[in-house]
Structure formats: structure tokens, C-alpha cells
Design a protein around this motif. Structure first.
Motif, PDB file in Angstrom:
ATOM      1  N   ARG A 168      17.642 -22.276 -11.027  1.00 16.33           N
ATOM      2  CA  ARG A 168      17.682 -21.504 -12.270  1.00 16.33           C
ATOM      3  C   ARG A 168      17.150 -20.098 -12.055  1.00 16.33           C
ATOM      4  O   ARG A 168      17.680 -19.123 -12.607  1.00 16.33           O
ATOM      5  CB  ARG A 168      16.888 -22.232 -13.354  1.00 16.33           C
ATOM      6  CG  ARG A 168      17.570 -23.499 -13.868  1.00 16.33           C
ATOM      7  CD  ARG A 168      16.870 -24.023 -15.102  1.00 16.33           C
ATOM      8  NE  ARG A 168      15.551 -24.536 -14.786  1.00 16.33           N
ATOM      9  CZ  ARG A 168      15.302 -25.797 -14.468  1.00 16.33           C
ATOM     10  NH1 ARG A 168      16.283 -26.672 -14.408  1.00 16.33           N
ATOM     11  NH2 ARG A 168      14.067 -26.192 -14.204  1.00 16.33           N
ATOM     12  N   ILE A 169      16.098 -19.961 -11.237  1.00 11.75           N
ATOM     13  CA  ILE A 169      15.550 -18.632 -10.957  1.00 11.75           C
ATOM     14  C   ILE A 169      16.561 -17.787 -10.193  1.00 11.75           C
ATOM     15  O   ILE A 169      16.737 -16.593 -10.472  1.00 11.75           O
ATOM     16  CB  ILE A 169      14.230 -18.764 -10.170  1.00 11.75           C
ATOM     17  CG1 ILE A 169      13.152 -19.409 -11.054  1.00 11.75           C
ATOM     18  CG2 ILE A 169      13.764 -17.404  -9.668  1.00 11.75           C
ATOM     19  CD1 ILE A 169      11.862 -19.685 -10.326  1.00 11.75           C
ATOM     20  N   GLN A 170      17.248 -18.379  -9.232  1.00 15.02           N
ATOM     21  CA  GLN A 170      18.255 -17.639  -8.476  1.00 15.02           C
ATOM     22  C   GLN A 170      19.388 -17.170  -9.377  1.00 15.02           C
ATOM     23  O   GLN A 170      19.877 -16.046  -9.243  1.00 15.02           O
ATOM     24  CB  GLN A 170      18.798 -18.514  -7.346  1.00 15.02           C
ATOM     25  CG  GLN A 170      17.778 -18.782  -6.242  1.00 15.02           C
ATOM     26  CD  GLN A 170      18.301 -19.753  -5.205  1.00 15.02           C
ATOM     27  OE1 GLN A 170      19.390 -20.297  -5.347  1.00 15.02           O
ATOM     28  NE2 GLN A 170      17.525 -19.991  -4.161  1.00 15.02           N
ATOM     29  N   ILE A 171      19.804 -18.013 -10.303  1.00 10.22           N
ATOM     30  CA  ILE A 171      20.859 -17.606 -11.236  1.00 10.22           C
ATOM     31  C   ILE A 171      20.379 -16.453 -12.106  1.00 10.22           C
ATOM     32  O   ILE A 171      21.111 -15.476 -12.339  1.00 10.22           O
ATOM     33  CB  ILE A 171      21.290 -18.809 -12.097  1.00 10.22           C
ATOM     34  CG1 ILE A 171      21.967 -19.873 -11.219  1.00 10.22           C
ATOM     35  CG2 ILE A 171      22.234 -18.367 -13.211  1.00 10.22           C
ATOM     36  CD1 ILE A 171      22.296 -21.146 -11.958  1.00 10.22           C
ATOM     37  N   LEU A 172      19.126 -16.527 -12.579  1.00  7.63           N
ATOM     38  CA  LEU A 172      18.585 -15.456 -13.416  1.00  7.63           C
ATOM     39  C   LEU A 172      18.502 -14.145 -12.649  1.00  7.63           C
ATOM     40  O   LEU A 172      18.861 -13.077 -13.173  1.00  7.63           O
ATOM     41  CB  LEU A 172      17.206 -15.867 -13.938  1.00  7.63           C
ATOM     42  CG  LEU A 172      16.488 -14.851 -14.841  1.00  7.63           C
ATOM     43  CD1 LEU A 172      17.321 -14.574 -16.086  1.00  7.63           C
ATOM     44  CD2 LEU A 172      15.111 -15.364 -15.228  1.00  7.63           C
ATOM     45  N   LEU A 173      18.048 -14.197 -11.391  1.00 14.60           N
ATOM     46  CA  LEU A 173      17.974 -12.979 -10.581  1.00 14.60           C
ATOM     47  C   LEU A 173      19.360 -12.393 -10.336  1.00 14.60           C
ATOM     48  O   LEU A 173      19.542 -11.168 -10.363  1.00 14.60           O
ATOM     49  CB  LEU A 173      17.284 -13.290  -9.243  1.00 14.60           C
ATOM     50  CG  LEU A 173      15.780 -13.588  -9.310  1.00 14.60           C
ATOM     51  CD1 LEU A 173      15.250 -13.951  -7.933  1.00 14.60           C
ATOM     52  CD2 LEU A 173      15.015 -12.398  -9.865  1.00 14.60           C
ATOM     53  N   ALA A 174      20.332 -13.249 -10.091  1.00 12.61           N
ATOM     54  CA  ALA A 174      21.699 -12.755  -9.877  1.00 12.61           C
ATOM     55  C   ALA A 174      22.228 -12.055 -11.120  1.00 12.61           C
ATOM     56  O   ALA A 174      22.871 -11.000 -11.032  1.00 12.61           O
ATOM     57  CB  ALA A 174      22.614 -13.914  -9.481  1.00 12.61           C
ATOM     58  N   VAL A 175      21.943 -12.612 -12.296  1.00 12.47           N
ATOM     59  CA  VAL A 175      22.393 -11.981 -13.545  1.00 12.47           C
ATOM     60  C   VAL A 175      21.723 -10.626 -13.732  1.00 12.47           C
ATOM     61  O   VAL A 175      22.367  -9.641 -14.133  1.00 12.47           O
ATOM     62  CB  VAL A 175      22.098 -12.914 -14.737  1.00 12.47           C
ATOM     63  CG1 VAL A 175      22.359 -12.197 -16.057  1.00 12.47           C
ATOM     64  CG2 VAL A 175      22.955 -14.168 -14.653  1.00 12.47           C
TER      65      VAL A 175
END
Length: 201
Positions: free
Chosen positions: A125-132
Motif C-alpha cells: 500500500r505504501i508503494q502504491i501511495l508513493l507511486a501516485v
């Protein structure tokens, strides 16, 4: 002779497996849950189940006959035959099989359950948030750059731009080929012309 033929056919039927094995069916229908969370296994049932049996790795874990699962974190939904696993742990990993009897017909459904560590799920979830966030910053930066470029084009030549003189055919700049004019020499020449001119009568 016909008796021998049917005997051979029966032996072949017993030796050859019909359809995929339970392990293969579990592998084909694999689902994943996160450690510490809940997950529900929904079998393919049409109608009201008359009898429900859930097995994990060929061991019965819940039935509708006694009404109670064999594990504390399991919950059997009698209305539709679903099995809910609460507070998942790595011990819940395995091949689950549901045998549902509806109108004298038994339907089998297989599930291959995998449990992911909760830290892995959190990192995802953190990786997805950083990508966004990165994509949003790139879009905003591109938009600002386009606005500045458009403003410069509409404003014309920048006042701080340096003037580049036009080159002459012989090489160099046109301004370099212009003769130097000495203002003092021009004034002296004008004065000598006035002295040498005859007076008007």
C-alpha cells in the motif's frame, strides 16, 4: 471374450484419474489473505444447502451436521455454505474443499488459500501511495513548464536576449566592416572649408 474386455476397461478406468486432482484444482483457484485479517470462502451453490462439509487438506474442519467448526477462528454460514476464517495466520494455509448438498446433488468447490504477511501488505500500500505521489508531481511539473513556455512565446523576444549581428558575405559581422568615423577630423574638415570659401559680394 466380452467378459475379458469389460474387465480390462474397468481396470483402465480405475488406474486413470478422471479430471484434475484436488491439489490441482486448489492451485487453479488460489486466493490470498493478509495475516490478522478475515477472509470468506464462497462455494458455488444455487439453492438452499441441505448439508455442508468443509475440509482442509482432506481433514474435516466444519460441517452443518453438528453445527460447530473444529477450529475457533472458523465460522460456517449455513444459509449459503460459506466459510469465514477470522484472524488469519500461517496455519490456515492449505487446500480447502466444500461439499454442498442441494436437492440430492453434491457440488464440490476447491480453494487454495495463501496467507501473506501483514507487513508485506502494508508495504504494498505504501508503494502504491508513493507511486501516485510521484505521478502527481510529474504532472504538476509538466503543467507549470507548459505555462511558462506559453507565457514566453506570447511575450515575444526576451529583453535580456543578446543581439547577434548579421554576418557579412566576406565573413565577420556587418558592423565590423563599417568605417570608423572620427568626429574631430570631421569638424576640422568643415572648418577649413569655411575659411577657404571666398566671401560673398
Amino acid at each position: 471374450m466380452w467378459g475379458l474386455f469389460w474387465a480390462l476397461l474397468l481396470l483402465l478406468r480405475l488406474e486413470l484419474p478422471l479430471g484434475a486432482s484436488p491439489e490441482e484444482q486448489c492451485h487453479q483457484n488460489t486466493i490470498g489473505g493478509i495475516e490478522g485479517k478475515d477472509i470468506a470462502l464462497h462455494p458455488n451453490v444455487s439453492g438452499s444447502p441441505a448439508e455442508i462439509t468443509w475440509m482442509k487438506d482432506r481433514n474435516i474442519v466444519a460441517t452443518s451436521i453438528d453445527g460447530f467448526p473444529t477450529k475457533n477462528n472458523l465460522e460456517l454460514i449455513v444459509n449459503n455454505g460459506s466459510l469465514i476464517l477470522h484472524n488469519l495466520s500461517l496455519k490456515d494455509v492449505g487446500c480447502y474443499k466444500a461439499e454442498i448438498e442441494v436437492k440430492d446433488e453434491v457440488t464440490e468447490t476447491f480453494f487454495g488459500l495463501k496467507v501473506l504477511d501483514h507487513q508485506i501488505g502494508g508495504r504494498s500500500r505504501i508503494q502504491i501511495l508513493l507511486a501516485v505521489i510521484i505521478v502527481a508531481l510529474v504532472v504538476i511539473g509538466s503543467y507549470i513548464y507548459l505555462i511558462k513556455a506559453t507565457a514566453q512565446n506570447e511575450g515575444g523576444i526576451c529583453p535580456n536576449a543578446k543581439y547577434d549581428p548579421m554576418p557579412s558575405p566576406e565573413g565577420g559581422n556587418i558592423s565590423d566592416n563599417q568605417p570608423d568615423v572620427n568626429l574631430d577630423s570631421a569638424e576640422n574638415l568643415e572648418g577649413s572649408r569655411e575659411e577657404s570659401s571666398p566671401p560673398e559680394s
